[in-house]
Design a protein around this motif. Structure first.
Motif, mmCIF file in Angstrom:
data_model
loop_
_atom_site.group_PDB
_atom_site.id
_atom_site.type_symbol
_atom_site.label_atom_id
_atom_site.label_comp_id
_atom_site.label_asym_id
_atom_site.label_seq_id
_atom_site.Cartn_x
_atom_site.Cartn_y
_atom_site.Cartn_z
ATOM 1 N N THR A 60 -23.244 -101.727 31.099
ATOM 2 C CA THR A 60 -23.659 -101.010 29.892
ATOM 3 C C THR A 60 -23.270 -101.866 28.677
ATOM 4 O O THR A 60 -22.514 -102.826 28.811
ATOM 5 N N GLY A 118 -31.958 -96.165 30.821
ATOM 6 C CA GLY A 118 -30.806 -96.929 30.385
ATOM 7 C C GLY A 118 -31.105 -98.304 29.814
ATOM 8 O O GLY A 118 -30.279 -99.204 29.914
ATOM 9 N N LEU A 174 -24.001 -100.032 37.569
ATOM 10 C CA LEU A 174 -24.354 -99.824 36.162
ATOM 11 C C LEU A 174 -23.168 -99.762 35.190
ATOM 12 O O LEU A 174 -23.265 -100.327 34.087
ATOM 13 N N PRO A 175 -22.051 -99.101 35.541
ATOM 14 C CA PRO A 175 -20.973 -99.012 34.546
ATOM 15 C C PRO A 175 -20.469 -100.379 34.077
ATOM 16 O O PRO A 175 -19.947 -100.498 32.965
ATOM 17 N N SER A 231 -31.094 -99.025 26.742
ATOM 18 C CA SER A 231 -30.187 -99.179 25.590
ATOM 19 C C SER A 231 -30.861 -99.742 24.353
ATOM 20 O O SER A 231 -30.190 -100.186 23.429
ATOM 21 N N VAL A 286 -24.541 -94.000 24.559
ATOM 22 C CA VAL A 286 -24.897 -94.112 25.979
ATOM 23 C C VAL A 286 -23.702 -93.719 26.834
ATOM 24 O O VAL A 286 -22.550 -93.929 26.444
ATOM 25 N N ASP A 287 -23.998 -93.159 28.006
ATOM 26 C CA ASP A 287 -22.927 -92.707 28.898
ATOM 27 C C ASP A 287 -22.469 -93.852 29.815
ATOM 28 O O ASP A 287 -22.872 -95.002 29.629
ATOM 29 N N ASP A 288 -21.649 -93.512 30.794
ATOM 30 C CA ASP A 288 -21.065 -94.549 31.663
ATOM 31 C C ASP A 288 -22.105 -95.321 32.464
ATOM 32 O O ASP A 288 -21.839 -96.423 32.948
ATOM 33 N N LEU A 289 -23.269 -94.731 32.655
ATOM 34 C CA LEU A 289 -24.334 -95.421 33.391
ATOM 35 C C LEU A 289 -25.313 -96.104 32.445
ATOM 36 O O LEU A 289 -26.298 -96.688 32.880
ATOM 37 N N GLY A 290 -25.057 -95.981 31.136
ATOM 38 C CA GLY A 290 -25.940 -96.610 30.168
ATOM 39 C C GLY A 290 -27.097 -95.725 29.727
ATOM 40 O O GLY A 290 -27.971 -96.170 28.979
ATOM 41 N N ARG A 309 -25.788 -96.917 40.900
ATOM 42 C CA ARG A 309 -24.738 -96.193 40.167
ATOM 43 C C ARG A 309 -23.412 -96.955 40.218
ATOM 44 O O ARG A 309 -22.625 -96.896 39.275
#
Lengths: 64, 422
Positions: free
Chosen positions: B132, A12, B128-129, A14, A26-30, B125
């Motif tokens: 991002t 993640g 992280l959201p 990025s 990228v998804d919700d967790l990056g 977890r």
């Protein structure tokens, strides 16, 4: 040309998403995933190589 | 806000320095490196280059003992040696037992950075959201406004301390805004964070004092959000569930502690190092004055590579052989990602800053499961801080290069840096 993001290796950062949002998202967790099943649109081949060369986890590969 | 001072000094750092016994000179880097040696802090690069060629995993007995790898491939491999190389105590100098005061809850003090899986996984977890590229998007406009306001405060003075008056002021406010705590307390946050990490590293009592202050502060904030939810990160963490239950208060307090301690002096070090680079390198400075977005992107990554500030530690959980050395159970290993970033096997002209470097697999934010959770926020802050500075102050130089001081230990960056505009 196709790119593949190895989900097991991606952590993640990025880096790919900031360089080439046309090729990856990228998804919700990056964590990154390929757009268009990894198909690289014509003209974006250099960008594909760039995201390979900037992934600190060596998670992106190119299949010609 | 801190006033621009005529005499540049750092009383807190000077008080700590005065209390430390005089250090013996380093005669052999491979067996006796000194992470607080002012010469090493000014130029760690030549020390790493020497070690990479002669003793790529060096050792010292100083400060309780530690190992220092300098090769990129070794850092890549060691970051994946989880959990044999544990993150439970990422600070290189352990607290004396009398002060350590283990958390009776059994939860970690600053998860996920100071945890191993599985606790590391579920706390990460949860976090992280919010970090991002999309999760930090709305922090950008606040950061732009903030940077302009800070510059308004000194732009007509003809100069400022770019570390104290600018770099140091940005991350505490951004993280305070994100957490949802009073950004009028920024001076306290700076004092706490320096006390617990930069200055506290060699001063256990200081470190314990500020650790307790930070924990008490966030315990009260978390208790408040349980009854008065707000639109902020503390509330979001309070409302996050793990295995069907809300995250326990102690876990949220630990995660907030991490945001404050890891999100502040790291990023201000990166912003400060970048400004130090441009102040002293006219060609690069003039090049950025009319840089396009593409050059800004590569330049930020290159400055992150070259001046990577952060070196977290791991603990060997058992005797383990790696790279020709044996880490004994309990040994501390400094994850020298900054050193890896200068390895000529992986970076062309590694010892030079190339603002348009195209191939740049730098590891400034670490690698593996402990990749900096706030890296996108830090990168955004760096972009905004530097772009805004260059829009307003394209020409600037170090007023007195010898007056610049560098913080050492586990986060390297300028702490005193007077600059002159124009």
């Amino acid at each position: 040309m196709r790119i593949k993001v190895d989900a097991e290796k991606c952590e993640g950062h990025s880096r790919c998403y900031s360089l080439a949002p046309e090729l990856v998202d990228v998804d919700d967790l990056g964590n990154a995933f390929e757009l268009n099943d990894g198909e690289v649109p014509a003209g974006l081949e250099d960008k594909a190589r760039l995201i390979v060369d900037n992934c600190p986890e060596f998670a992106i590969t190119i299949e010609e | 806000m801190t006033d621009t001072t005529d005499t540049h000094s750092d009383p807190a750092a000077e008080a700590v320095a005065a209390s430390i016994p005089e250090r013996c000179p380093v005669t052999d880097l491979a067996t006796d490196y000194d992470m607080f040696d002012p010469d090493y802090l000014r130029d760690p690069f030549s020390a790493w280059a020497e070690l990479r060629d002669t003793c790529p995993i060096a050792h010292t007995e100083r400060y309780g003992g530690s190992w220092l790898p300098t090769r990129y491939d070794d850092l890549q491999a060691m970051a994946k040696m989880v959990p044999i190389l544990s993150s439970k105590s990422p600070i290189v100098i352990d607290m004396p037992e009398a002060l350590a005061k283990d958390d009776a809850t059994g939860y970690n003090a600053a998860s996920p950075i100071s945890a191993d899986p599985p606790e590391q996984s579920w706390t990460r977890r949860a976090l992280l959201p919010h970090f991002t590229p999309k999760g930090i998007a709305e922090d950008r406009s606040y950061t732009e406004r903030l940077c302009n306001e800070l510059i308004d405060g000194f732009v007509d003075e003809g100069g400022c301390d770019a570390a104290v008056d600018y770099a140091q002021q940005i991350p505490p406010r951004v993280i305070a805004k994100k957490l949802g705590v009073d950004d009028g307390m920024v001076d306290e946050f700076i004092e706490w964070v320096r006390g617990v990490l930069e200055l506290g590293l060699q001063q256990p009592e200081l470190r314990a004092k500020y650790r307790d202050i930070i924990r008490s502060f966030f315990a009260a904030e978390v208790a408040d959000r349980r009854v008065n939810p707000k639109d902020d990160l503390i509330t979001a963490l309070c409302q996050t569930e793990h295995e069907g239950e809300p995250l326990p208060d102690e876990v949220v307090v630990g995660m907030c502690n991490l945001q404050l301690v890891a999100g502040i002096d790291t990023t201000w070090s990166s912003i400060g190092s970048a400004l130090w680079h441009f102040a002293g390198h006219g060609d690069d400075r003039r090049r950025m004055a009319d840089a396009d977005d593409g050059l800004w992107d590569t330049a930020i990554e290159e400055l992150l590579r070259f001046y990577a500030p952060v070196t977290m530690a791991r603990n060997a959980m058992e005797d383990v052989e790696y790279g020709g050395v044996t880490f004994r159970e309990g040994d501390k290993i400094l994850m020298n990602f900054p050193g890896a970033n200068h390895d000529p096997d992986h970076f062309e002209d590694a010892h030079e800053v190339h603002l348009d470097r195209q191939r740049n697999r730098h590891v400034a934010f670490g690698i593996g499961i402990h990749r900096c959770a706030g890296s996108n926020l830090a990168r955004m802050e760096m972009q905004v801080a530097l772009k805004t500075w260059f829009e307003r102050i394209p020409e600037f130089t170090l007023s007195d290069p010898d007056a610049v001081t560098w913080a050492g230990g586990q986060v390297r960056g300028p702490r005193i840096m007077p600059v002159t505009f124009g």
